[in-house]
Scaffold this motif. Structure first.
Motif, PDB file in Angstrom:
ATOM      1  N   ARG B 137      -2.561   0.918 -11.416  1.00 52.73           N
ATOM      2  CA  ARG B 137      -1.702   2.090 -11.382  1.00 52.73           C
ATOM      3  C   ARG B 137      -0.722   2.062 -10.212  1.00 52.73           C
ATOM      4  O   ARG B 137       0.087   2.947 -10.064  1.00 52.73           O
ATOM      5  N   CYS B 138      -0.846   1.070  -9.338  1.00 49.19           N
ATOM      6  CA  CYS B 138      -0.035   1.087  -8.116  1.00 49.19           C
ATOM      7  C   CYS B 138       1.074   0.043  -8.087  1.00 49.19           C
ATOM      8  O   CYS B 138       2.227   0.360  -7.834  1.00 49.19           O
ATOM      9  N   THR B 139       0.709  -1.219  -8.303  1.00 47.81           N
ATOM     10  CA  THR B 139       1.585  -2.303  -7.847  1.00 47.81           C
ATOM     11  C   THR B 139       2.757  -2.619  -8.761  1.00 47.81           C
ATOM     12  O   THR B 139       3.704  -3.256  -8.331  1.00 47.81           O
ATOM     13  N   GLY B 140       2.677  -2.256 -10.026  1.00 49.84           N
ATOM     14  CA  GLY B 140       3.685  -2.740 -10.967  1.00 49.84           C
ATOM     15  C   GLY B 140       3.463  -4.203 -11.318  1.00 49.84           C
ATOM     16  O   GLY B 140       4.337  -4.834 -11.928  1.00 49.84           O
ATOM     17  N   TYR B 141       2.310  -4.750 -10.938  1.00 46.59           N
ATOM     18  CA  TYR B 141       1.832  -6.084 -11.346  1.00 46.59           C
ATOM     19  C   TYR B 141       2.552  -7.264 -10.700  1.00 46.59           C
ATOM     20  O   TYR B 141       2.029  -8.376 -10.676  1.00 46.59           O
ATOM     21  N   HIS B 142       3.766  -7.059 -10.196  1.00 44.35           N
ATOM     22  CA  HIS B 142       4.576  -8.204  -9.791  1.00 44.35           C
ATOM     23  C   HIS B 142       3.856  -9.104  -8.778  1.00 44.35           C
ATOM     24  O   HIS B 142       3.756 -10.320  -8.968  1.00 44.35           O
TER      25      HIS B 142
END
Ligand SMILES: Cc1cc2nc3c(=O)[nH]c(=O)nc-3n(C[C@H](O)[C@H](O)[C@H](O)COP(=O)(O)OP(=O)(O)OC[C@H]3O[C@@H](n4cnc5c(N)ncnc54)[C@H](O)[C@@H]3O)c2cc1C
Ligand code: FES
Ligand code: FES
Lengths: 263, 159
Positions: B137-142
């Protein structure tokens, strides 16, 4: 989750003896455990098929590929035998859910469950598979009865599924981006002369698309299906997609499946 | 009814008394007090509860403890060396800032380690597909994707 009694039978016969009344078979548990948590299922007994040795494994003899009921999706996806005989089947197994679900979920569990948006039923129907149980055999055309229902009797145990090896085949799926289940998935299989087209996700249960089968039987080419419209009547309509949209997707997915099969 | 389940967790044999309906994640967190394994969704969606069972990443909220009888389970607590040296994948998450709040991280790392065993040099696309069962829910996966790429290479190099 309601309480139940847990059993670990050593053989299919032992499992069958236990599969009475409100008991339920447990395969990978990827559907059933969540269903029990939601109390949509409250079995009195859980019969774990996980430790029955001869239920898992893959055999290929050139004419058919036989997948044991307890064979995990990941095993089918990575099997060199399946990739060689029916690459579309390996690809389908590799598209189910996510890698953790594929490590546990099984072919038998998926087919017994017959979720309207599940992938395996499309392969079973398009590849004219035979489903073997502890009681007998079913042709694919007589197995899937409707939403979450099959021809299996109470306590009947799938032991293996034999898929016929086609000349060429492909499965394309328009995924629900959240669950990865099929909004619409189409499996096209060319047996040289006769073609089978199975559609999942679109209706209450997997079905064959007769108009497309006929057109592809005459000429196995993307343009043969590009203008065939799927009727909307009876298709699923929910927050993910309307019946109209699903009907449209059937044609698009079928065309793409034929393109993929020809590559 | 209470029944016994015996398994190996992080190399140690353990035997616990549980109710038959107990989940594997409950045994890990409550009986064994290994709270690095998280419960995010409890519905098989988020992957926060991912552990390794017999060498494969699985969602421990969707497995009965009884299904793990005799299994070899590894949780996030078991991946670093005894002296505290981080596993190559953990080190890569730190190096590439592959986390923010850290809630999803144990599951991410456990899935990534399993994935990297068969993908020594994964493409970005392969990594993103491998993460289908892990939500953050935090990082944006990048940075998670970057970390897994680097961690996989480091694992392949024997680090
Ligand atoms: C996050 C997530 C995403 C998913 N995405 C997809 C997807 O994209 N496509 C897809 O097709 N599926 C998907 N699934 C479902 C997954 O494939 C399940 O593994 C499958 O539907 C059920 O298989 P199972 O082995 O886990 O069976 P279980 O959950 O153990 O059992 C399911 C049912 O089948 C019965 N059963 C099991 N084995 C047998 C047998 N041998 N004989 C008779 N009855 C039996 C059980 O009694 C139960 O009623 C997803 C699941 C999750 C959790
Ligand atoms: S807690 Fe298990 S998948 Fe979310
Ligand atoms: S770092 Fe917060 S959920 Fe992933």
């Amino acid at each position: 989750m309601h309480a139940f009694k847990y059993h670990r039978p050593a053989s299919v016969n032992d499992a069958a003896a236990l599969a009475k009344g409100e008991a339920k078979l447990l395969a990978g548990g990827q559907t059933l455990v969540q269903t029990m948590k939601l109390r949509l299922a409250s079995p009195s007994d859980i019969i774990d098929l996980g430790t029955i040795k001869d239920l898992a494994g893959i055999k290929s003899d050139g004419k058919s590929v036989t997948v044991g009921a307890m064979t995990r999706h990941a095993e089918v996806a990575h099997s060199a035998d399946v990739k060689k005989a029916i690459p579309a089947l390996a690809a389908l197994a590799g598209m189910i859910g996510d890698r953790q679900v594929r490590a546990m979920g099984t072919c038998g569990g998926s087919i017994a469950n017959n979720d309207p948006a599940a992938d395996y039923p499309a392969a079973v129907l398009a590849l004219n598979a035979t489903i073997t149980t502890n009681k007998g055999k079913y042709e694919a055309d007589k197995f899937f009865k409707g939403m979450f229902t099959t021809a299996l009797g109470a306590g009947e145990i799938i032991t293996s599924v034999s898929f016929q090896v086609p000349k060429r085949a492909a499965y394309t799926k328009f995924k629900n981006p959240a669950s990865r289940f099929a909004i619409v998935g189409v499996f096209v299989a060319d047996f040289g002369g006769s073609v089978r087209v199975a559609v999942t996700g679109a209706g209450p249960a997997v079905f064959r698309q007769a108009d497309m089968e006929k057109a592809l039987g005459a000429k196995f080419a993307p343009e043969s299906v590009a203008n065939i419209k799927q009727k909307q009547d009876g298709l699923n309509s929910d927050m993910h997609a309307s019946a109209e949209y699903r009907a449209h997707l059937v044609t698009v997915m079928a065309r793409r499946a034929v393109e993929a099969a020809l590559r | 009814m209470a029944v016994k389940v015996s398994l190996k967790v992080n190399g140690k044999s353990v035997s616990v008394e549980v109710e038959e309906r107990t989940l594997l994640v409950t045994v890990i967190r409550e009986n064994l007090r290994l709270t690095g394994t998280h419960v995010g969704c409890d519905t098989a969606q988020c992957g926060a509860c991912t552990v390794s069972m017999n060498g494969k990443a699985v969602k421990s909220c969707s497995i009965l403890a009884m299904q793990a009888e005799g299994a070899d389970v590894m949780t996030i607590e078991g991946v670093a060396k005894a002296d505290g040296t981080l596993h190559a994948m953990q080190a890569a998450f730190k190096e590439h800032h592959g986390l923010q709040c850290g809630f999803c991280t144990p599951g991410m790392v456990m899935n990534a380690i399993d994935f990297a065993k068969s993908h020594p040099n994964p493409s970005e696309q392969e990594i993103r597909e491998a993460l289908e069962g892990n939500l953050c829910r935090c990082t944006g996966y990048h940075n998670i994707v970057k970390a897994i790429g680097a961690g996989a290479k480091a694992m392949a190099a024997g680090k």
